[in-house]
Motif scaffolding. Structure first.
Motif, mmCIF file in Angstrom:
data_model
loop_
_atom_site.group_PDB
_atom_site.id
_atom_site.type_symbol
_atom_site.label_atom_id
_atom_site.label_comp_id
_atom_site.label_asym_id
_atom_site.label_seq_id
_atom_site.Cartn_x
_atom_site.Cartn_y
_atom_site.Cartn_z
ATOM 1 N N VAL A 24 1.070 -1.553 -0.254
ATOM 2 C CA VAL A 24 -0.271 -0.184 0.192
ATOM 3 C C VAL A 24 0.772 1.068 -0.014
ATOM 4 C CG1 VAL A 24 -0.489 -0.218 2.828
ATOM 5 C CG2 VAL A 24 -2.307 1.114 0.720
ATOM 6 N N ASN A 25 2.081 1.269 0.410
ATOM 7 C CA ASN A 25 2.916 2.203 0.850
ATOM 8 C C ASN A 25 3.159 2.456 -0.857
ATOM 9 O OD1 ASN A 25 2.352 3.921 3.426
ATOM 10 N ND2 ASN A 25 3.078 1.979 4.185
ATOM 11 N N ALA A 26 3.880 1.319 -1.380
ATOM 12 C CA ALA A 26 4.449 1.932 -3.037
ATOM 13 C C ALA A 26 3.125 2.248 -3.571
ATOM 14 C CB ALA A 26 4.798 0.558 -3.218
ATOM 15 N N GLU A 27 1.781 1.882 -3.634
ATOM 16 C CA GLU A 27 1.164 2.258 -4.294
ATOM 17 C C GLU A 27 0.640 4.277 -4.069
ATOM 18 O OE1 GLU A 27 -4.081 2.043 -4.845
ATOM 19 O OE2 GLU A 27 -2.689 0.478 -3.965
ATOM 20 N N LEU A 28 0.646 4.381 -2.894
ATOM 21 C CA LEU A 28 1.032 5.597 -2.455
ATOM 22 C C LEU A 28 2.349 6.411 -2.875
ATOM 23 C CD1 LEU A 28 -0.755 4.899 1.292
ATOM 24 C CD2 LEU A 28 -1.523 6.065 0.099
ATOM 25 N N ARG A 29 3.058 6.263 -2.743
ATOM 26 C CA ARG A 29 4.339 6.788 -3.148
ATOM 27 C C ARG A 29 4.366 7.322 -4.274
ATOM 28 N NH1 ARG A 29 7.082 10.697 -1.308
ATOM 29 N NH2 ARG A 29 6.941 9.657 0.449
ATOM 30 N N ALA A 30 3.291 6.146 -5.246
ATOM 31 C CA ALA A 30 3.413 6.411 -6.643
ATOM 32 C C ALA A 30 2.217 7.435 -7.261
ATOM 33 C CB ALA A 30 3.156 5.146 -7.671
ATOM 34 N N PHE A 31 1.611 7.796 -6.326
ATOM 35 C CA PHE A 31 0.736 8.455 -6.290
ATOM 36 C C PHE A 31 0.960 9.863 -5.904
ATOM 37 C CE2 PHE A 31 -3.307 10.850 -4.438
ATOM 38 C CZ PHE A 31 -4.196 10.924 -5.796
ATOM 39 N N ARG B 83 0.976 13.349 -8.323
ATOM 40 C CA ARG B 83 0.443 14.453 -7.586
ATOM 41 C C ARG B 83 0.870 15.131 -7.775
ATOM 42 N NH1 ARG B 83 -5.303 13.853 -5.436
ATOM 43 N NH2 ARG B 83 -5.734 16.392 -5.204
ATOM 44 N N GLN B 84 1.953 14.919 -7.068
ATOM 45 C CA GLN B 84 3.420 16.639 -7.293
ATOM 46 C C GLN B 84 2.897 17.206 -8.469
ATOM 47 O OE1 GLN B 84 4.335 17.579 -4.292
ATOM 48 N NE2 GLN B 84 2.071 15.709 -3.692
ATOM 49 N N LYS B 85 2.647 16.595 -9.633
ATOM 50 C CA LYS B 85 3.280 16.886 -11.284
ATOM 51 C C LYS B 85 2.087 18.202 -11.181
ATOM 52 C CE LYS B 85 5.491 13.182 -12.059
ATOM 53 N NZ LYS B 85 6.190 11.874 -12.882
ATOM 54 N N GLN B 86 0.876 17.562 -10.213
ATOM 55 C CA GLN B 86 -0.633 18.663 -10.917
ATOM 56 C C GLN B 86 -0.211 19.300 -10.499
ATOM 57 O OE1 GLN B 86 -3.730 15.350 -10.737
ATOM 58 N NE2 GLN B 86 -1.911 13.830 -12.102
ATOM 59 N N LEU B 87 -0.373 19.673 -8.414
ATOM 60 C CA LEU B 87 -0.842 20.907 -8.074
ATOM 61 C C LEU B 87 0.429 21.939 -8.360
ATOM 62 C CD1 LEU B 87 -0.485 18.768 -4.242
ATOM 63 C CD2 LEU B 87 -2.620 19.257 -5.876
ATOM 64 N N PRO B 88 -0.008 23.265 -8.180
ATOM 65 C CA PRO B 88 0.677 24.191 -8.334
ATOM 66 C C PRO B 88 1.686 24.381 -6.825
ATOM 67 C CG PRO B 88 -2.078 24.750 -8.697
ATOM 68 C CD PRO B 88 -1.931 22.967 -8.106
ATOM 69 N N THR B 89 2.909 25.616 -7.953
ATOM 70 C CA THR B 89 4.047 25.131 -6.753
ATOM 71 C C THR B 89 3.606 25.627 -5.559
ATOM 72 O OG1 THR B 89 5.012 25.709 -8.521
ATOM 73 C CG2 THR B 89 6.457 26.221 -6.456
ATOM 74 N N GLU B 90 2.515 26.890 -5.474
ATOM 75 C CA GLU B 90 2.510 27.454 -4.030
ATOM 76 C C GLU B 90 1.290 26.356 -3.160
ATOM 77 O OE1 GLU B 90 -0.403 29.302 -7.532
ATOM 78 O OE2 GLU B 90 1.767 28.790 -6.590
ATOM 79 N N VAL B 91 0.700 26.456 -3.972
ATOM 80 C CA VAL B 91 0.070 24.812 -2.756
ATOM 81 C C VAL B 91 1.036 23.235 -2.606
ATOM 82 C CG1 VAL B 91 -2.122 22.726 -3.450
ATOM 83 C CG2 VAL B 91 -2.040 25.645 -4.636
ATOM 84 N N ARG B 92 1.620 23.130 -3.773
ATOM 85 C CA ARG B 92 2.922 22.021 -3.033
ATOM 86 C C ARG B 92 3.586 22.352 -1.972
ATOM 87 N NH1 ARG B 92 4.086 21.266 -8.307
ATOM 88 N NH2 ARG B 92 6.688 22.579 -7.694
ATOM 89 N N GLU B 93 4.070 24.096 -1.956
ATOM 90 C CA GLU B 93 4.828 24.125 -0.358
ATOM 91 C C GLU B 93 4.090 23.698 0.274
ATOM 92 O OE1 GLU B 93 5.977 27.541 -2.499
ATOM 93 O OE2 GLU B 93 7.913 26.472 -3.460
ATOM 94 N N VAL B 94 2.664 24.401 0.478
ATOM 95 C CA VAL B 94 1.954 25.004 1.727
ATOM 96 C C VAL B 94 1.743 23.601 2.372
ATOM 97 C CG1 VAL B 94 -0.567 25.130 2.121
ATOM 98 C CG2 VAL B 94 0.869 26.903 0.758
ATOM 99 N N MET B 95 1.340 22.561 1.417
ATOM 100 C CA MET B 95 1.233 21.006 2.179
ATOM 101 C C MET B 95 1.939 20.556 2.405
ATOM 102 S SD MET B 95 -1.094 19.837 -1.008
ATOM 103 C CE MET B 95 -1.908 17.946 -0.480
ATOM 104 N N GLN B 96 3.679 20.614 1.873
ATOM 105 C CA GLN B 96 4.874 20.070 2.657
ATOM 106 C C GLN B 96 5.219 21.179 3.663
ATOM 107 O OE1 GLN B 96 7.310 20.249 -1.092
ATOM 108 N NE2 GLN B 96 6.961 18.360 -1.805
ATOM 109 N N ARG B 97 4.422 21.967 3.865
ATOM 110 C CA ARG B 97 5.096 22.817 4.639
ATOM 111 C C ARG B 97 4.919 22.495 5.991
ATOM 112 N NH1 ARG B 97 4.628 27.313 3.525
ATOM 113 N NH2 ARG B 97 3.033 27.787 4.690
ATOM 114 N N ALA B 98 3.413 22.131 6.050
ATOM 115 C CA ALA B 98 2.546 21.669 7.080
ATOM 116 C C ALA B 98 2.890 20.723 7.333
ATOM 117 C CB ALA B 98 1.480 21.721 6.509
#
Length: 215
Positions: A3-10, A14-29
């Motif tokens: 399941v963690n391999a599947e989660l990592r692939a997703f 997903r990271q490629k689809q997110l706007p940079t600013e949203v990705r940064e907010v999520m990673q910082r949180a």
């Protein structure tokens, strides 16, 4: 695939689809939650599992004490049907439901969503196990898992159309850290998985091994 391999692939897709600013907010949180040490302070192996009585997706009350009267319990906390990582994890648990039951255990999921939201998810995913509503994350708090989303992340979710206030009955920023516990019939936690990174979840194989160890 685990399941963690599947989660990592997703996650990587997903990271490629997110706007940079949203990705940064999520990673910082995620970094800030990990740094808070909340996951390390959550209920751990050897502790007594706090009791609870919560409504199920079908409207009936389910008590931990009643579940334990029948055998061990696999208790998993997840964020909600809006979270794709949660849905992947729940599907994986469903695929292993028969193996859990064969070991005499009950699988139960807990979410801060209102019962109607849980029912929709249960029906959609064909879940064979109970999905319980923990409004306001009161039970999650007793397990040391509840936290409030940072305002900027909550705002990013809202802009993405994720209406947490509706699905969580007026508790839009309170969520549980995803966690899974194996609880023996005496109510003692015998195995635990708690991770501040919501993209990581308990492996079903590890859950089954923990159940086997009870015997």
């Amino acid at each position: 695939m685990s399941v963690n391999a599947e989660l990592r692939a997703f996650f990587e897709s997903r990271q490629k689809q997110l706007p940079t600013e949203v990705r940064e907010v999520m990673q910082r949180a995620t970094r800030e939650l990990a740094a808070s040490g909340r996951a390390e302070r959550a209920l751990a192996v050897g502790a007594k599992a706090p009791s609870f009585t919560l409504p199920s997706a079908t409207g009936r009350s389910v008590a931990l004490a009643d579940l334990l009267a029948d055998g061990p319990v696999v208790l998993t906390f997840y964020r909600g049907a809006w979270c794709p990582y949660c849905n992947i994890a729940l599907r994986s648990l469903q695929q292993h439901h028969d193996a859990v039951a064969a070991r005499g255990a009950r699988l139960v999921a807990v979410t801060p969503q209102v019962p109607d939201e849980s029912l929709t998810q249960a029906e959609k995913n064909g879940l064979a196990f109970e999905v319980l509503s923990d409004l306001g994350c009161d039970t999650a708090a007793r397990y040391g898992l509840a936290f409030d989303l940072p305002e900027d992340l909550a705002a990013a979710y809202a802009r993405a159309g994720i209406d947490l206030e509706r699905s969580n009955a007026g508790h839009p920023r309170t969520l549980p850290i995803p966690a899974t516990y194996v609880i023996d019939r005496t109510g003692t936690v015998r195995w635990a998985f708690v991770d501040a990174d919501y993209t990581a979840r308990a492996e079903p194989a590890d859950i089954l091994a923990a159940l086997d160890a009870l015997n």
